[in-house]
Design an enzyme around this catalytic site. Structure first.
Site, short mmCIF file in Angstrom:
data_model
loop_
_atom_site.label_atom_id
_atom_site.label_comp_id
_atom_site.label_asym_id
_atom_site.label_seq_id
_atom_site.Cartn_x
_atom_site.Cartn_y
_atom_site.Cartn_z
N ASP A 118 -2.85 -13.90 55.11
CA ASP A 118 -1.72 -14.23 55.96
C ASP A 118 -2.15 -15.44 56.80
O ASP A 118 -3.31 -15.84 56.80
CB ASP A 118 -1.29 -13.05 56.84
CG ASP A 118 0.15 -13.22 57.33
OD1 ASP A 118 0.69 -14.35 57.24
OD2 ASP A 118 0.75 -12.24 57.82
C1 NOJ Z 1 2.95 -15.05 58.87
C2 NOJ Z 1 3.70 -13.83 58.43
O1 NOJ Z 1 3.03 -12.67 58.88
C3 NOJ Z 1 3.88 -13.74 56.92
O2 NOJ Z 1 4.73 -12.67 56.64
C4 NOJ Z 1 4.41 -15.03 56.39
O3 NOJ Z 1 4.61 -14.92 55.00
C5 NOJ Z 1 3.43 -16.13 56.71
N1 NOJ Z 1 3.28 -16.24 58.16
C6 NOJ Z 1 3.84 -17.48 56.14
O4 NOJ Z 1 4.89 -18.00 56.84
#
Ligand code: NOJ
Length: 742
Positions: free
Chosen positions: A290
């Site tokens: 993430d």
């Molecule tokens: C953080 C988020 O937790 C995740 O769900 C998302 O896909 C990513 N950022 C990319 O934007």
């Protein structure tokens, strides 16, 4: 390591360069098997080129304030992936051309984006989609998202989110499929099928990403990004099943989560990323972190330096590093010092290349530069969005059958902060959604009933103390035949980093509903929200109450379809609405307690306001007795459902199993199957559940190994239940590999 590519002089580089100068370039041959192409390409790559492959950068307009990049960098032709936020195909082609034409081996980048419930055509939030119980529509909506995305340069979506969420204070409940692991798995698998289609290299397919692996929804107290306390038993019973279902459906990628389980952050967990995902489930795609979750291993206190974070994450099985450059900056020296073996890097690169080949990126890296009207919001996409939205609405109250309003409801007073509001109806993570595309509730009712039949007064803000609009709203209601109040949450009250201590709507909204109810006209309250909200006090005042969630681009038309009765509501809750915030966490499949009728809070009711599976219709369905028969090694349960009301309608039968006694106590009941059927008024349909003991009566132990025990089970549907006995021996598939506990 420098961020521009230089040819470094190590033995590995020389080997790679020699390989790249000699022999047939098998990786460029589309007729060669993908595995051979990957190995050929890998053998030609320098270490530096490999390190770029495991790196993702972000490019374009940032639409997420929680994930702000340090800087927008000029795209390197060597970067493995881009989080691509532009919608411009020419721009995509330009960026991709750099990779294909300016890098030594011409390896295309994979562009990813959060198309969570739509790219430009925005569908209802995933939590709402789950309430439709319509896997076919969910799958189709994801196919549309895939087509719109790929036409704009996005070959990979960070969706579906299959985190089973049981604390609605957590803002991200909106992004998943609710509180039940089985439903989350079925919906997640439908989404994977929709995004990926028959073949990843088709022009309408993109790679799916199961997230957040694993346990993110257990953030303590519903506060985002917090520590999670999950027993191994709950991990296997509740958290992991939807991920396994998504892997079985063929998901090409998985995203590791931010949270720390029992002291090991998921992004550094060899247990989750390797033992479970690859060794036990044979996952053959790649894992992306993430946003910044590798760097964050330092804040979580398991890595003292970025280098240590890098080592832990890649050794655990995390293949691609999202945006924080920890892999880019540290892998070379870690490999040189021997702390990380180059084989580990090779494995990560191998998995990433495999997905790129499967997507057809080597054959067709560029996209056609179609005009916007040929890429998105096609009429059939809008129709699908409208149909799906109408299926997601959950009718919670309908006193004296005030709904449907019918063809001639007289004059409608349309009130509230969501009545003429396009932006908030889209919900969080609305991709490239544009509020100017959205049909508001006002638009929808005007097109259904005509401008003269709808009197719109906002009357009440989302929050604060400005009651100056109350009197105009009350005057409008007095001059009309029915009041429709559009209340609920702003878009930003749910989603990432949007936890709320209270599920109650702001006091001013409750006051407004009370005052409008005092006017003596029928009151229909629509609640638009990204989570369950406190409805007990509102339900007392409303004649009809309906959850419309955040319904997306066609929300207003869908509301008109359901209020008018053109569509009979058939949604059922995928998540429990607690009586009040203090009842959190509240979910139906609780493990049995020592004293089931005692121990509840003294100062609030012990039952939730509306339980999982609840939802009314404009007609009534009568369930017959459940019949259970043994058929070979299986049991077959059947129930007849009759539409005894005045309207045609669809009914979803939820089949639960209750295991009376087991070595590891079981939840009071567990959803194992569901089926939705259309039943014309006056007719009956038979619903069937084929119970396979190995699949439906077994349960995982804390190692994830399935256990099947003889004994009495109940099968439950529509308030009826029937018991049956399982006698052993019964064959159970024990081919799954054993794992250690976390
Ligand atoms: C953080 C988020 O937790 C995740 O769900 C998302 O896909 C990513 N950022 C990319 O934007």
């Amino acid at each position: 390591m420098t961020k521009s590519v230089s040819i470094i002089s190590s033995a590995a580089v020389i080997v790679a360069l020699v390989a790249s100068c000699t022999g047939a370039e098998v990786y460029k041959d589309p007729s060669a098997p993908v595995g051979k192409r990957v190995e050929d390409l890998l053998s030609r790559m320098t270490r530096e080129e490999k390190i770029w492959q495991v790196t993702q950068w972000t490019y374009g307009k940032n639409m997420n304030e929680n994930n702000v990049e340090k800087e927008t960098k000029a795209v390197s032709p060597y970067v493995g992936s881009i989080l691509f936020r532009s919608t411009n195909p020419a721009y995509y082609n330009m960026v991709q051309r750099k990779a294909v034409e300016e890098s030594r081996l011409g390896i295309p980048m994979i562009c990813g984006f959060d198309a969570i419930h739509g790219y430009r055509t925005i569908f209802p939030i995933p939590l709402a989609q789950a309430c439709s119980w319509d896997t076919d529509l969910v799958e189709k909506s994801c196919s549309v998202t895939a087509a719109e995305s790929r036409r704009s340069g996005v070959f990979w979506t960070f969706s579906p989110m299959v985190d089973v969420a049981r604390d609605s204070r957590w803002g991200r409940v909106a992004e998943g499929y609710g509180e039940d692991p089985y439903l989350s798995g079925v919906m997640g698998a439908a989404a994977v099928r929709g995004y990926q289609g028959e073949s990843l290299d088709s022009d309408n397919s993109i790679a799916a990403c199961l997230k957040h692996f694993a346990g993110y929804a257990y953030s303590q107290g519903g506060r985002d990004y917090q520590y999670t306390e999950i027993s191994s038993q709950s991990l296997w019973e509740t958290v992991l099943p939807p991920f396994e279902a998504g892997v079985k459906a063929g998901a090409a990628t998985v995203m590791s989560s931010f949270n720390d389980i029992s002291g090991t952050p998921a992004s550094a967990s060899p247990y989750l990323l390797t033992e479970v995902l690859r060794d036990k489930w044979n996952f053959d795609g790649f894992v992306v972190s993430d946003w910044g979750s590798v760097e964050q291993l330092q804040s979580q206190g398991v890595a003292a330096t970025p280098a240590e974070a890098c080592e832990k994450a890649i050794e655990a099985g995390l293949d691609m590093d999202m945006v924080d450059d920890v892999y880019l900056d540290n892998l070379d020296s870690l490999i040189t010092s021997g702390a990380v073996s180059e084989k580990v890097l090779d494995e990560a690169v191998r998995r990433i290349l495999m997905v790129k080949f499967r997507l057809g990126l080597f054959e067709k890296p560029y996209i056609e530069e179609l005009p916007e009207e040929e890429r998105w919001l096609l009429p059939e996409y809008r129709t699908l969005a409208r149909n799906l939205a109408a299926e997601t609405f959950v009718l919670l109250e309908n006193k004296d059958e005030v709904l449907p309003l019918g063809k001639k409801p007289g004059k409608i007073a349309l009130l509230g902060p969501l009545a003429d509001n396009a932006y908030d109806l889209m919900g969080s993570w609305n991709g490239q959604g544009d509020s100017s595309d959205v049909v508001t509730i006002l638009d929808g009712l005007v097109s259904e009933y005509g401008r003269n039949s709808v009197k719109y007064v906002r009357g009440c803000p989302f929050e604060g103390n400005d009651r100056s609009g109350f009197s105009a709203a009350k005057a409008a209601v007095r001059s009309c035949d029915v009041a429709v109040l559009c209340m609920g949450e702003r878009m930003k009250w749910s989603g990432e980093n949007a936890s709320r201590a209270s599920l109650a709507l702001p006091q001013i909204q409750e006051d407004f509903i009370r005052e409008i109810a005092s006017c003596g006209k029928p009151v229909v309250v629509l609640i638009s929200s990204g989570r369950p909200v406190e409805l007990s006090r509102i339900a007392e005042r409303a004649d009809a109450l309906m959850a419309i969630w955040q319904p997306g681009t066609e929300g207003g038309n869908a509301v008109a379809d359901v209020l008018s009765g053109k569509v009979n509501p058939s949604g059922k809750l995928a998540i429990t609405f607690p009586y009040s915030s203090e009842q959190q966490p509240s979910f139906y499949n609780q493990r049995r307690s020592a004293r089931p009728f005692m121990g509840h809070y003294q100062d609030i009711p012990k039952t939730p306001a509306y339980e999982f599976g609840y939802g009314l219709s404009y007609t009534d369905f009568e369930y017959g007795e459940i019949r259970v028969n043994a058929e070979g090694e299986n049991f077959v349960a059947e129930v007849d459902v009759t539409n005894i009301g005045p309207a045609d309608g669809s009914e979803t039968v939820l089949w639960f199993i209750s295991d009376h006694y087991a070595s590891i106590s079981r939840p009071v009941k567990e959803l194992k199957h569901f089926e939705k059927q259309f039943i014309p008024a006056g007719e009956s349909r038979t619903f069937r559940f084929e119970i396979e003991p190995g699949q439906h009566l077994s349960y995982p132990d804390s190692n994830g190994d399935m256990v099947l025990e003889k004994g009495t089970f109940s099968v439950i549907a529509g308030g009826h239940s029937a018991d049956f006995e399982l006698k052993l021996p019964y064959r159970i598939d024990r081919t799954q590999k054993q794992t250690k506990t976390i």
